[in-house]
Design a protein around this motif. Structure first.
Motif, PDB file in Angstrom:
ATOM      1  N   ALA A  73       5.173  -3.109  -3.112  1.00  0.00           N
ATOM      2  CA  ALA A  73       4.863  -2.803  -1.789  1.00  0.00           C
ATOM      3  C   ALA A  73       4.187  -3.617  -0.635  1.00  0.00           C
ATOM      4  N   ASP A 102       5.551   8.011   1.209  1.00  0.00           N
ATOM      5  CA  ASP A 102       4.705   8.388   0.799  1.00  0.00           C
ATOM      6  C   ASP A 102       4.791   9.510   1.037  1.00  0.00           C
ATOM      7  N   GLN A 160       9.810  -0.838  -0.799  1.00  0.00           N
ATOM      8  CA  GLN A 160       8.934  -0.991  -1.645  1.00  0.00           C
ATOM      9  C   GLN A 160      10.623  -1.975  -2.295  1.00  0.00           C
ATOM     10  N   MET A 195      -2.884   4.354   2.997  1.00  0.00           N
ATOM     11  CA  MET A 195      -2.151   3.055   2.419  1.00  0.00           C
ATOM     12  C   MET A 195      -2.870   1.909   2.909  1.00  0.00           C
ATOM     13  N   LYS A 210       2.564  -2.391  -6.844  1.00  0.00           N
ATOM     14  CA  LYS A 210       2.237  -0.590  -6.601  1.00  0.00           C
ATOM     15  C   LYS A 210       3.476   0.004  -7.246  1.00  0.00           C
ATOM     16  N   GLU A 243      -3.390   1.753  -8.944  1.00  0.00           N
ATOM     17  CA  GLU A 243      -1.606   2.012  -8.720  1.00  0.00           C
ATOM     18  C   GLU A 243      -1.763   1.013  -7.648  1.00  0.00           C
ATOM     19  N   THR A 244      -2.302   0.554  -6.867  1.00  0.00           N
ATOM     20  CA  THR A 244      -2.335  -0.468  -5.834  1.00  0.00           C
ATOM     21  C   THR A 244      -3.134  -1.465  -6.062  1.00  0.00           C
TER      22      THR A 244
END
Length: 261
Positions: free
Chosen positions: A92, A166, A106, A7, A79, A23-24
């Motif tokens: 995130a 995750d 989160q 990550m 995220k 997504e991120t």
């Protein structure tokens, strides 16, 4: 540490979350998908998150406040973690302790409940939306996330906080036999119904209203079958739009290539 390479990466001695759009991505980074005129693009991120984080800490138990006070801010990114997050402000947050051990938090925007139009609003009800979500989770779950909390940001958005994991285990239902799938579905329904019974406090009244016949069960099955038909029709319409060029369809790799990631 085993979570960090997936990550985040280390840049100039500090940990930075990896950009992996859609997504991120970093809100004010070159891979951002936030509109240029969005207020988020003009906020001092580090200052804003420090203020928000302090508000969040006050909603935790003293022991967890002490624990999180030992962690330092590293990075923040937008995220999306599921279908329910699409269209919401979801972040995130990466913090690390003195030994470089990571903790991912989160931060998810709390929207009004879809049931709120059907309940009278009390003038004295000033509970934040994030607080309502946290209370609901604590009622429904026998053991909730230790880091559940809430806070309201400077731009007026309300959020709830929880640990970002995750490494969730998910059942591969596409590999289930018909018998196994039926048992799995029954187990999910049983657990969910007990959770709602714990939270609502109206289980006896609901049970009495439904009675002992199969009318309600059959109505739910009909609804589920009709809903499945709608989903299949919508998906076929989506595929047709992609084929004729009405919608632009891209793989994740092509999408990132367009952003030069």
């Amino acid at each position: 540490m085993r979570l960090l390479p997936k990550m985040a990466k280390k840049v100039n001695g500090s940990w930075v979350l990896n950009d992996d759009p859609p997504e991120t991505f970093h809100i004010q980074g070159r891979a951002t998908l936030i509109a240029p005129d969005d207020k988020w693009m003009y906020v001092d991120e580090k200052k804003a998150i420090n203020v928000l984080f302090k508000k969040y800490l006050k909603t935790l138990t003293p022991s967890h406040q002490l624990l999180l006070s030992r962690f330092n801010f590293q990075d923040l990114a937008f995220k999306v973690v599921g279908v329910g997050s699409v269209g919401t402000r979801c972040l995130a947050l990466l913090v690390t302790d003195s030994l470089d051990n990571p903790l991912f938090i989160q931060i998810k925007q709390a929207l009004p409940s879809v049931l709120s139009p059907y309940f009278p609003q009390k003038k004295h009800d000033k509970i934040q939306r994030g607080q309502k979500i946290v209370y609901g989770q604590r009622l429904m779950q026998s053991a909730s996330d230790s880091f559940l909390g809430w806070a309201k940001g400077s731009l007026g958005y309300e959020y709830y906080f929880r640990q970002l994991r995750d490494m969730k285990v998910a059942a591969q239902i596409e590999l289930f036999s018909e018998l196994m799938f039926g048992r799995y579905a029954w187990l999910c329904c049983d657990i969910l119904s007990h959770a709602h019974a714990r939270a609502g406090g109206m289980a006896p009244q609901v049970t009495g209203y439904l009675g002992n016949n199969q009318d309600f069960a059959e109505a739910v099955v009909r609804y589920a079958n009709n809903y499945a038909d709608v989903v299949e029709k919508d998906y076929e319409a989506f595929r047709t739009a992609c084929r004729n060029g009405t919608l632009k369809a891209q793989s994740d790799e092509d999408f990132r290539a367009d952003l030069s990631i």
